[in-house]
Design an enzyme around this catalytic site. Sequence first.
Site, PDB file in Angstrom:
ATOM      1  N   CYS A   1     -19.474 -12.448 -18.921  1.00 58.60           N
ATOM      2  CA  CYS A   1     -20.965 -12.356 -19.449  1.00 58.60           C
ATOM      3  C   CYS A   1     -20.849 -13.572 -20.460  1.00 58.60           C
ATOM      4  O   CYS A   1     -21.850 -14.198 -20.568  1.00 58.60           O
ATOM      5  CB  CYS A   1     -20.994 -11.159 -20.309  1.00 58.60           C
TER       6      CYS A   1
ATOM      7  N   CYS B   1     -28.085  -8.804 -16.022  1.00 57.16           N
ATOM      8  CA  CYS B   1     -27.667  -8.343 -17.119  1.00 57.16           C
ATOM      9  C   CYS B   1     -28.761  -8.904 -18.340  1.00 57.16           C
ATOM     10  O   CYS B   1     -29.149 -10.063 -18.211  1.00 57.16           O
ATOM     11  CB  CYS B   1     -26.480  -9.312 -17.381  1.00 57.16           C
TER      12      CYS B   1
ATOM     13  N   CYS C   1     -26.859 -12.200 -20.151  1.00 52.89           N
ATOM     14  CA  CYS C   1     -26.433 -13.506 -19.559  1.00 52.89           C
ATOM     15  C   CYS C   1     -27.512 -13.711 -18.273  1.00 52.89           C
ATOM     16  O   CYS C   1     -27.541 -14.700 -17.868  1.00 52.89           O
ATOM     17  CB  CYS C   1     -24.956 -13.463 -19.163  1.00 52.89           C
TER      18      CYS C   1
ATOM     19  N   CYS D   1     -23.411  -6.689 -18.230  1.00 49.42           N
ATOM     20  CA  CYS D   1     -22.302  -6.808 -17.690  1.00 49.42           C
ATOM     21  C   CYS D   1     -21.150  -6.114 -18.009  1.00 49.42           C
ATOM     22  O   CYS D   1     -21.016  -5.877 -19.336  1.00 49.42           O
ATOM     23  CB  CYS D   1     -21.923  -8.292 -17.656  1.00 49.42           C
TER      24      CYS D   1
ATOM     25  N   GLY E   1       0.831  -1.207  -0.164  1.00 49.98           N
ATOM     26  CA  GLY E   1      -0.042   0.013   0.067  1.00 49.98           C
ATOM     27  C   GLY E   1       0.947   1.327   0.004  1.00 49.98           C
ATOM     28  O   GLY E   1       0.388   2.451  -0.190  1.00 49.98           O
TER      29      GLY E   1
END
Lengths: 190, 293, 359
Positions: free
Chosen positions: B280, B249, B252, B274, B40
């Site tokens: 997807c 979606c 899908c 998606c 980080g």
Amino acid sequence: MENNYHFSEESINSSISFRSLVNATSYPGRHFQITKLKKPNILSNAAATILITLCDNESNVYLSKDFSTDEVKDWLIFNTGAIVSDKQNADFAVGDWESLLPLDEFKTGVPEYPERSATLIIEESNYKKIKCNINGPGIKDKLQIELPNPELFINNSHLYPLGLDFYFTNDLDILSIPRSTKISVTNSEY
Amino acid sequence: MNDMSKDKNIDIQIYNFAYLDENTKRMIRRALLKALCIPGYQVPFSSREMPMPYGWGTGGIQVTSACLIPKDVLKVIDQGADDTTNAVSIRKFFQKTANVAVTEKTSDASLIQTRHRIPETKLKEQQILVYQVPIPEPLRFLEPRETETRKMHALSEYGLMFVKLYEDIAKHGHIETAYAYPVKTNGNYVTDPSPIPKFDNPKMNNNPAIQLFGAGREQRIYAIPPYTNVKSLDFEDYPFEAMKANFKCSICGSSDSYLDEIIVSDDGKRSYICSDTDYCKEQTQLNSKEEDQ
Amino acid sequence: MYVAVKGGEKAIDNAHSWMSEIRRGDPSVPNVSLNQITEQLTLGVDRVMSEGSLYDKDLAALAIKQSRGDLIEAIFLLRAYRTTLKRFSYSKPIDTANMLCLRRISATFKDIPGGQKLGPTFDYTHRLLDFKLLAENETPLSPTQQFENKKVPHVLSFLNQEDLMQKEKDNNLDPIDITREPISFPTSRAARLQALSRGDEGFLLGLAYSTQRGYARNHAFVGELRIGIVEIELNIPELGFDINVAEIILTECETVNQFQGSKIEPPQFTRGYGLVFGQTERKALAMALIDRALRWKELGEDYSGAPAQDEEFVISHCDNIQATGFLEHIKLPHYVDFQSELELIRKIRADAKRNVKRL
């Protein structure tokens, strides 16, 4: 796909070596393998690979006593252009465990720039190995490994985010203990 | 003038594997390893001008270039999709300069460069996810000065950030950050996750893969190693909440993946699909298999 | 069912080929050649070399041609090429006192050893469009004169003799190379000067102008502005002597600024310094003014909060390649972030509506 490029061998080899280093550093306490290269006998393949992959003419390298030979120096300077330095200024240090002690002369970074710290490359030797548990970033749950003088690693991890980062090298084998790794001793004899 | 190409070696063969020269790679590689040792923390590095503009992912491209190996299988996504223009351009760049195999399948990729998303498919050990980062400093919009923010990180002085989040709640009842939602890495540094939607934040936590971040213009590299604690900043009474459009979606039918809203007719009718095109496709295939059975 | 639009790759290819066609323009008009650019668009070439940090007229001309005259795009092309070049060695410092001056003026002394030399300048031209240039066969000639192959001393050295000019101290440190090491703040004057020398002319111009209008005002006299040819020398340890590897044109500007004195320094004149590749005098002047404004801390002056005094602000924003990249990147898709903002704003509005109803 059509390829007009002839890639230099150096750039291919260094990329593969570096990926091993990324993996080793990302998964502390696990063993990763490095390929062979031409280097002075006293240096392990793994230690030599770290130096050649990371050092250039901006890097200060400390060679502890047995490693501070003309052969190693010439090899290092020819291949990397690195500067052979004392402990205090070292970005990288190479040696066996005993010869790198005491650790407190190496730079551990400053709060604004903790990365300005030394990376120690510890060559395999007959140091006393003590069983430790490690956990922290890169370690799923915990791992058991053997370390010399665990108290020094524990002290180092207390400096976090400052501190030293370690690679243990043995022939083709490399294992990392970065400063972020937490160490506890399992063995009751210690 | 005709012999200029010979003179200047403009010949395409001068480039190293994956474009960058070895010296530049060494400098980036040192920064990357220190970044992995200090999760980080933003390591300064001397970013190079790349053949694409700053802001187009030059940080990510430099990190990828320093990490790539010949046997890598590369996936590049922008907004979750493999076919967005900039993803296409970056993928082509590495096909040309490193001759690596490419894929759209998350599970087949060994290195994934991304802008603004984390794939829906779970990542595995030793996969590398490279993020393109515009502003790596999570405190930048609260304090524009690098000299000040660097001090704040050094002292773990993150009061300013919590005050900002708290003021949001007081004013709006919500934290007003929907993307680039700040996280704390390994309990220490407050880190910018890059402009991913906060829906993706939980995927960063304890991920088996290696997450590397490159900010070219701002000259910073940082990392989240595998299995690292990554916590989105929040308050006990206002816990962090991942968020997405509450639809399925329209391709899908998935209801658990992040959705893009699209306008499908002149009268402004909306549909949702998606954002992760590979996911997807996979879901669609699964569906058709089920139908077949 | 909706199917997401595909074909990014094709769209990119088509866009590129269209752009190449447009770049060439009307094929019945002769192609512009690189030596036409290096010979006739000299100042554009110089700007591209200076901000591209690469002294190569042919490559700069090529970049200008390729970029359709967009100089920032040309600078970018040159920079991207520059980074791929191998670095063999650092040259010895250039001594501008040895410059063969094509132009050399001082606004502080009427007469100076070596004389004022106007050189090729727009300064006293009347800015009237010259329709004679429409004819393509003009070959203007200037009166010929023997070029004086003689060094001339720096004007500020005469102020140095009286100790009226603050001496520049050599700290004997190798300056950092800002293209190899990231700048951290506070930084050194050497690093600032490097960044300014390759900084955007327009940005520097605006900032320098702001100091003249009172934002960190410090009246600058142009002690000397000189443009000329200098030699680049390289020390080759294997040979044991220096060799001349190139001759380049530089513009150098030294300003003389008032200084009231402070707790640490007696009243003295101080210097603002500008040094830029090519004939680039607007840039060198601006650089000198900004250099001087940035020296407030070292001289113990007050910080008035003016942008030109703010080292981090100036240095972080003067690079046009960084700036234009980040500015223009907002053209890239941000669907995902925008979607998350949409969700958030809808949620907040829905909550607000509920709260209003409750009232």
